[in-house]
Design a protein around this motif. Structure first.
Motif, short mmCIF file in Angstrom:
data_model
loop_
_atom_site.label_atom_id
_atom_site.label_comp_id
_atom_site.label_asym_id
_atom_site.label_seq_id
_atom_site.Cartn_x
_atom_site.Cartn_y
_atom_site.Cartn_z
N SER A 174 0.95 -1.25 -0.16
CA SER A 174 0.05 0.13 -0.04
C SER A 174 0.77 1.29 0.06
CB SER A 174 -0.82 -0.04 1.26
OG SER A 174 -1.74 -1.07 1.19
N GLU A 175 0.34 2.48 -0.49
CA GLU A 175 1.01 3.62 0.03
C GLU A 175 0.74 4.48 1.18
OE1 GLU A 175 0.53 7.96 -2.67
OE2 GLU A 175 -1.11 6.74 -2.43
N ILE A 176 1.58 4.88 1.67
CA ILE A 176 1.40 5.36 3.01
C ILE A 176 1.42 7.05 3.07
CG2 ILE A 176 2.74 6.19 5.05
CD1 ILE A 176 1.49 3.40 5.52
N TYR A 177 2.39 7.59 1.85
CA TYR A 177 2.54 9.26 1.55
C TYR A 177 3.36 9.26 0.41
CZ TYR A 177 2.18 13.56 3.72
OH TYR A 177 1.81 15.13 4.11
N ASP A 178 3.31 10.49 -0.02
CA ASP A 178 3.81 10.98 -1.30
C ASP A 178 4.93 9.85 -1.85
OD1 ASP A 178 2.14 12.88 -0.90
OD2 ASP A 178 3.76 14.45 -0.79
N ARG A 179 5.92 9.79 -1.10
CA ARG A 179 7.18 9.16 -1.64
C ARG A 179 7.38 7.63 -0.88
NH1 ARG A 179 11.40 11.84 -4.07
NH2 ARG A 179 11.01 13.70 -4.49
#
Length: 267
Positions: free
Chosen positions: A55-60
């Motif tokens: 999954s994605e947590i934040y921008d990068r």
């Protein structure tokens, strides 16, 4: 002085909790995270289309986990809240993979020490930089230990065997297709079959994307990428030649013998 019935030393309790967690994590399917020329690749066999291990947590920043879904999902959501609050309160650049790794390490270590049961999870927090030197991969174990991995990381299932196969094949600045080939080879037991494309969860942190770097690779996009690997899906077979027939003849029989690979078979 005799010990009370059922007494166990603190050391034994910790060993038991650690063994319990390791066994639970080993039952999960392995996840591989590795660098490629334009960022960081995540690959995991996952038959579920609803429950993501990547999954994605934040921008990068991306997140991958193995173990009990409900336990690592709580960690993921906690990381998102941490990132949103700090990015809003200070600056988006202040949210880093190292900061998230430290947060997770603190929570995992506290739960392992204070709770009767440790979490059955292992986690990777990865951050993509503007250059490959700025990339970071942090692997966290159930007891809060943090490992700053270089190039690649493997966890869950037969993690040691997967990491060994990764080490044999990994090289710096691979293309995305080559990195995916290395990951799939590492995840596949020698002589075994690779997971079908429909049971693969694949994502990247691509440093060349604007703003949000996380991207899932699914469907036709993933199939095109798999076709570029050194072990692509089978090409369509030519239809068998049939001898000339009179117009009154019946058509040739159909069945398993006449089935033709349409090229959609996964690796």
């Amino acid at each position: 002085m005799s010990m009370p019935f059922g007494y166990a030393s603190p050391e034994q309790i910790m060993r038991d909790k650690a063994d319990y967690a390791r066994k639970g994590i080993a039952r999960g399917r392995s996840v591989v995270v590795l660098q490629y020329v334009d960022g960081i690749l995540f690959v995991a066999p996952n038959p579920s289309r609803a429950l993501h291990k990547i999954s994605e947590i934040y921008d990068r920043i991306g997140f991958a986990a193995v173990g009990r879904y409900n336990e690592f999902e709580e960690l993921r959501l906690g990381g998102i809240r941490y990132a949103d609050i700090n990015g809003y309160t200070y600056d988006r650049s202040d949210v880093t993979g190292r900061g998230l790794a430290n947060l997770y390490a603190s929570n995992l270590g506290r739960i392992f020490t204070e709770s009767i049961k440790s979490l059955e999870v292992e986690v990777v927090v990865a951050e993509v930089g503007d250059t490959k030197e700025g990339d970071a991969i942090y692997r966290l174990t159930f007891d809060g230990s943090v490992f700053d991995e270089h190039g690649f990381a493997a966890m869950g299932g037969q993690a040691e065997a997967v990491a060994s196969r990764l080490k044999e094949r990994y090289r710096e600045s691979m293309s995305l297709a080559d990195a995916l080939e290395v990951a799939l080879t590492a995840l596949t037991e020698p002589g075994g079959e690779r997971p079908p494309v429909g049971q693969l969860e694949v994502a990247v942190l691509d440093r060349n994307r604007e703003h949000r770097k996380f991207l899932r690779l699914t469907g036709a996009r993933l199939e095109r990428l798999l076709a570029q690997t050194s072990n692509p899906p089978s090409a369509p077979a030519a239809p068998p030649a049939t001898p000339p027939q009179d117009s009154g003849d019946t058509p040739p029989p159909t069945g398993p013998e006449g089935d033709v690979d349409d090229g959609s078979s996964p690796l």
